[in-house]
Scaffold this active site. Structure first.
Site, PDB file in Angstrom:
ATOM      1  N   LYS A   5     -54.266   9.111  -7.210  1.00 19.83           N
ATOM      2  CA  LYS A   5     -53.842   8.537  -8.506  1.00 19.83           C
ATOM      3  C   LYS A   5     -54.721   9.157  -9.582  1.00 19.83           C
ATOM      4  O   LYS A   5     -55.826   9.617  -9.305  1.00 19.83           O
ATOM      5  CB  LYS A   5     -54.046   7.019  -8.482  1.00 19.83           C
ATOM      6  CG  LYS A   5     -53.276   6.270  -9.540  1.00 19.83           C
ATOM      7  CD  LYS A   5     -51.815   6.053  -9.162  1.00 19.83           C
ATOM      8  CE  LYS A   5     -51.029   5.476 -10.331  1.00 19.83           C
ATOM      9  NZ  LYS A   5     -49.670   5.098  -9.938  1.00 19.83           N
ATOM     10  N   ASP A  37     -46.610   7.258 -14.481  1.00 20.99           N
ATOM     11  CA  ASP A  37     -46.992   5.843 -14.320  1.00 20.99           C
ATOM     12  C   ASP A  37     -46.976   5.290 -15.741  1.00 20.99           C
ATOM     13  O   ASP A  37     -46.305   5.864 -16.623  1.00 20.99           O
ATOM     14  CB  ASP A  37     -48.377   5.720 -13.650  1.00 20.99           C
ATOM     15  CG  ASP A  37     -48.714   4.285 -13.236  1.00 20.99           C
ATOM     16  OD1 ASP A  37     -48.193   3.824 -12.216  1.00 20.99           O
ATOM     17  OD2 ASP A  37     -49.497   3.607 -13.944  1.00 20.99           O
TER      18      ASP A  37
HETATM   19  P1  NDP Z   1     -44.215   1.951 -18.631  1.00 20.54           P
HETATM   20  O1  NDP Z   1     -45.295   2.542 -19.432  1.00 20.54           O
HETATM   21  O2  NDP Z   1     -42.866   2.564 -18.653  1.00 20.54           O
HETATM   22  O3  NDP Z   1     -44.029   0.399 -18.985  1.00 20.54           O
HETATM   23  C1  NDP Z   1     -45.073  -0.502 -18.872  1.00 20.54           C
HETATM   24  C2  NDP Z   1     -44.606  -1.847 -19.387  1.00 20.54           C
HETATM   25  O4  NDP Z   1     -45.611  -2.805 -19.115  1.00 20.54           O
HETATM   26  C3  NDP Z   1     -44.372  -1.872 -20.877  1.00 20.54           C
HETATM   27  O5  NDP Z   1     -43.390  -2.832 -21.185  1.00 20.54           O
HETATM   28  C4  NDP Z   1     -45.742  -2.306 -21.392  1.00 20.54           C
HETATM   29  O6  NDP Z   1     -45.695  -2.939 -22.661  1.00 20.54           O
HETATM   30  C5  NDP Z   1     -46.171  -3.299 -20.353  1.00 20.54           C
HETATM   31  N1  NDP Z   1     -47.646  -3.276 -20.246  1.00 20.54           N
HETATM   32  C6  NDP Z   1     -48.453  -2.243 -19.895  1.00 20.54           C
HETATM   33  N2  NDP Z   1     -49.738  -2.595 -19.941  1.00 20.54           N
HETATM   34  C7  NDP Z   1     -49.752  -3.867 -20.331  1.00 20.54           C
HETATM   35  C8  NDP Z   1     -50.787  -4.804 -20.568  1.00 20.54           C
HETATM   36  N3  NDP Z   1     -52.081  -4.453 -20.406  1.00 20.54           N
HETATM   37  N4  NDP Z   1     -50.431  -6.050 -20.953  1.00 20.54           N
HETATM   38  C9  NDP Z   1     -49.114  -6.388 -21.089  1.00 20.54           C
HETATM   39  N5  NDP Z   1     -48.101  -5.551 -20.888  1.00 20.54           N
HETATM   40  C10 NDP Z   1     -48.408  -4.324 -20.525  1.00 20.54           C
HETATM   41  O7  NDP Z   1     -44.793   1.896 -17.107  1.00 20.54           O
HETATM   42  P2  NDP Z   1     -44.002   1.752 -15.765  1.00 20.54           P
HETATM   43  O8  NDP Z   1     -42.819   0.885 -15.953  1.00 20.54           O
HETATM   44  O9  NDP Z   1     -43.837   3.096 -15.177  1.00 20.54           O
HETATM   45  O10 NDP Z   1     -45.092   1.002 -14.839  1.00 20.54           O
HETATM   46  C11 NDP Z   1     -45.184  -0.431 -14.776  1.00 20.54           C
HETATM   47  C12 NDP Z   1     -45.949  -0.825 -13.529  1.00 20.54           C
HETATM   48  O11 NDP Z   1     -45.264  -0.319 -12.363  1.00 20.54           O
HETATM   49  C13 NDP Z   1     -47.378  -0.309 -13.412  1.00 20.54           C
HETATM   50  O12 NDP Z   1     -48.162  -1.241 -12.723  1.00 20.54           O
HETATM   51  C14 NDP Z   1     -47.210   0.938 -12.550  1.00 20.54           C
HETATM   52  O13 NDP Z   1     -48.410   1.286 -11.898  1.00 20.54           O
HETATM   53  C15 NDP Z   1     -46.164   0.440 -11.579  1.00 20.54           C
HETATM   54  N6  NDP Z   1     -45.425   1.469 -10.863  1.00 20.54           N
HETATM   55  C16 NDP Z   1     -44.705   2.412 -11.547  1.00 20.54           C
HETATM   56  C17 NDP Z   1     -43.994   3.357 -10.846  1.00 20.54           C
HETATM   57  C18 NDP Z   1     -43.089   4.334 -11.543  1.00 20.54           C
HETATM   58  O14 NDP Z   1     -42.350   5.049 -10.839  1.00 20.54           O
HETATM   59  N7  NDP Z   1     -43.087   4.412 -12.851  1.00 20.54           N
HETATM   60  C19 NDP Z   1     -44.048   3.440  -9.375  1.00 20.54           C
HETATM   61  C20 NDP Z   1     -44.749   2.334  -8.752  1.00 20.54           C
HETATM   62  C21 NDP Z   1     -45.437   1.417  -9.495  1.00 20.54           C
HETATM   63  P3  NDP Z   1     -46.317  -2.181 -23.936  1.00 20.54           P
HETATM   64  O15 NDP Z   1     -45.323  -1.124 -24.280  1.00 20.54           O
HETATM   65  O16 NDP Z   1     -46.454  -3.248 -24.947  1.00 20.54           O
HETATM   66  O17 NDP Z   1     -47.648  -1.626 -23.489  1.00 20.54           O
END
Ligand code: NDP
Length: 458
Positions: free
Chosen positions: A139, A179
């Site tokens: 990662k 991510d």
């Molecule tokens: P994105 O950046 O596309 O979206 C993240 C979302 O979570 C946004 O809505 C964001 O809101 C919110 N968010 C992020 N940080 C915070 C925080 N500290 N507090 C509140 N809301 C938060 O990321 P992904 O959708 O790709 O990833 C989401 C999760 O899924 C993570 O844990 C990632 O590790 C996991 N994941 C992702 C994969 C992938 O293929 N993308 C694969 C496996 C796991 P805002 O815009 O306001 O920050």
């Protein structure tokens, strides 16, 4: 260590092995609280397998698996549109190559530090093993904050990041993906710089690429789709389906949006989603076309959703877990669902919870779900569809082929069924029926530990 549910309590003999190991991990990795949490959650469940497989203890597999093979920390200097210079920190933790090249995403978010990257890398080892694909665990990321930055600034940052990282990557060495904060745009800039520096069109070095230059259909949808497919399997094992269920999703990024899409396709109604500013409730069901327009095309905020849709209400500064639902899918970030939230969800009758995000549920909240008999799927099983489809992208790159959406989605569905069944049967085999945390940890651990034994002391 905290108390575990009865069925998962290690015997005293295994406790004598695990407790000092955990104490040593705390001592050697000070201040890395998310890493401690991820390690503890795995170690707590390994007692039964260590009892049956003493060779893992003799070969010091746990000590070795908890120490990354390599950890890189580097400077990322870049200049903004006004010419001001910024210095960020880049990370790549290459945790385990026992099953294949290091594989795992890059996260760009101001909260990123070594402990967060190590927790994510550690989880990734077992998740990748569970997929049954030939991929190791890693990662990376940076404390760079992409919010409010122009395309040109994002490009300059990505180019600077890759200028250092490229020397550590390769399709047989280490293969990053996206991510939080790293989507198709960032992967494009990163790939372009890798290609320029190495003078190689090495498609398999990054996944999540654009469809016209080596990307795979379904990769964008895969994590959210896979999470919902896993949830459907859990419900099926209890004689239920997703049809007609009411669902709460947190987040509104890549994972959340495609979890909503698949849940709707399977007949469920998603009534809420969020971002870090607050959440929206839409009793008629989230209008996904509008949400995509705001979040994917406009890079906007969920508050705008409520401004543009009369049926919806925006609640600032809070999470989604007060909204009554049958199924909860935390898809935003780590430690976003706390014990009090779990108690509220149980009181409101939640039947299943599946982690789309990595470690979004605190250990106390997991315990609440398990004690209440809620079907609970940990991220390393429920969100493995993303990395599994990345491995399918690597297969297509290696064979210079590209598959149809339907074929790739069917492969994803098969993989999610396989992960579900292997967690389910492993939990039963080790005396914790229905406990997907135990099943996922032990099934993933055994695959990696067996490969480590076979490959000698390295
Ligand atoms: P994105 O950046 O596309 O979206 C993240 C979302 O979570 C946004 O809505 C964001 O809101 C919110 N968010 C992020 N940080 C915070 C925080 N500290 N507090 C509140 N809301 C938060 O990321 P992904 O959708 O790709 O990833 C989401 C999760 O899924 C993570 O844990 C990632 O590790 C996991 N994941 C992702 C994969 C992938 O293929 N993308 C694969 C496996 C796991 P805002 O815009 O306001 O920050």
């Amino acid at each position: 260590m905290q108390a575990t549910p009865d069925s998962a309590v290690p015997h005293a003999a295994e406790n004598r092995v695990i407790e000092p190991l955990y104490a040593e991990i705390l001592r050697r990795n000070q201040g890395e609280k998310e890493f401690h949490q991820a390690v503890r959650e795995v170690l707590e469940t390994l007692g039964p397998v260590l009892a049956q497989r003493p060779e893992f203890v003799d070969a010091r597999i746990i000590e070795r698996i908890c120490e990354p093979e390599r950890q890189l920390i580097f400077r990322v200097p870049w200049s903004d549109d006004s010419g001001d210079i910024h210095v960020n920190r880049g990370f790549r933790v290459e945790f385990s190559s026992s099953l294949g090249p290091y594989k795992g995403g890059l996260r760009f978010h101001p909260s990123v530090n070594l402990g967060i990257v190590k927790f994510l890398g550690f989880e990734q080892i077992f998740k990748n093993a569970l997929t049954g694909m030939p991929i190791g665990g890693g990662k990376g990321g940076s404390d760079f904050d992409p919010k409010g930055r122009s395309d040109a600034e994002i490009m300059r940052f990505c180019q600077s990041f890759m200028t250092e990282l490229h020397r550590h990557l390769g399709e047989y060495t280490d293969v990053p993906a996206g991510d939080i904060g790293v989507g198709g745009r960032e992967i494009g800039y990163l790939f372009g710089q890798y290609k320029r520096i190495t003078n190689r069109f090495e498609s398999g070095v990054l996944t999540g690429k654009g469809l016209g230059w080596g990307g795979a259909l379904v990769r964008t949808e895969a994590t959210g789709y896979g999470c919902v497919m896993f949830t459907a399997e859990m419900l099926r094992s209890r004689g239920e389906s997703l049809d007609g269920q009411r669902i709460a999703v947190s987040g509104s990024g890549n994972v959340a949006i495609y979890a909503i899409e698949k849940a709707q396709q399977l007949g469920a109604t998603v009534v809420t989603c969020s971002d870090s500013d607050g959440y929206v409730v839409d009793e008629k069901g989230i209008d996904l076309a509008l949400l995509k327009e705001i979040k994917e095309a406009g890079r906007g905020r969920v508050a705008e959703y409520a401004e543009r849709r009369a049926e919806a209400v925006f609640v600032p500064g809070a999470g989604v877990w007060d909204v009554p639902c049958d199924v909860a899918l935390p898809c935003a970030t780590q430690n976003e669902l706390h014990e009090a939230d779990a108690l509220t969800l149980v009181r409101n009758g939640v039947k299943a919870v599946a982690e789309g995000a990595n470690m979004p549920t605190t250990p106390e909240a997991v315990r609440v779900f398990q004690e209440a008999g809620v079907a609970f799927a940990p991220g390393k099983a429920a969100n493995a569809g993303g990395v599994a489809t990345s491995a399918l992208e690597m297969q297509q790159n290696a064979s210079r082929d590209s598959w149809t959406f339907a074929h790739t989605e069917e492969r994803l569905a098969e993989i999610m069924r396989h992960i579900h069944d292997s967690c389910y049967t492993t939990a039963e085999r080790y005396g914790s029926p229905g406990n997907y945390v135990v099943g996922a940890n032990i099934a993933g651990f055994e695959l990696v530990a067996d490969a480590m034994l076979a490959q000698g002391l390295i």
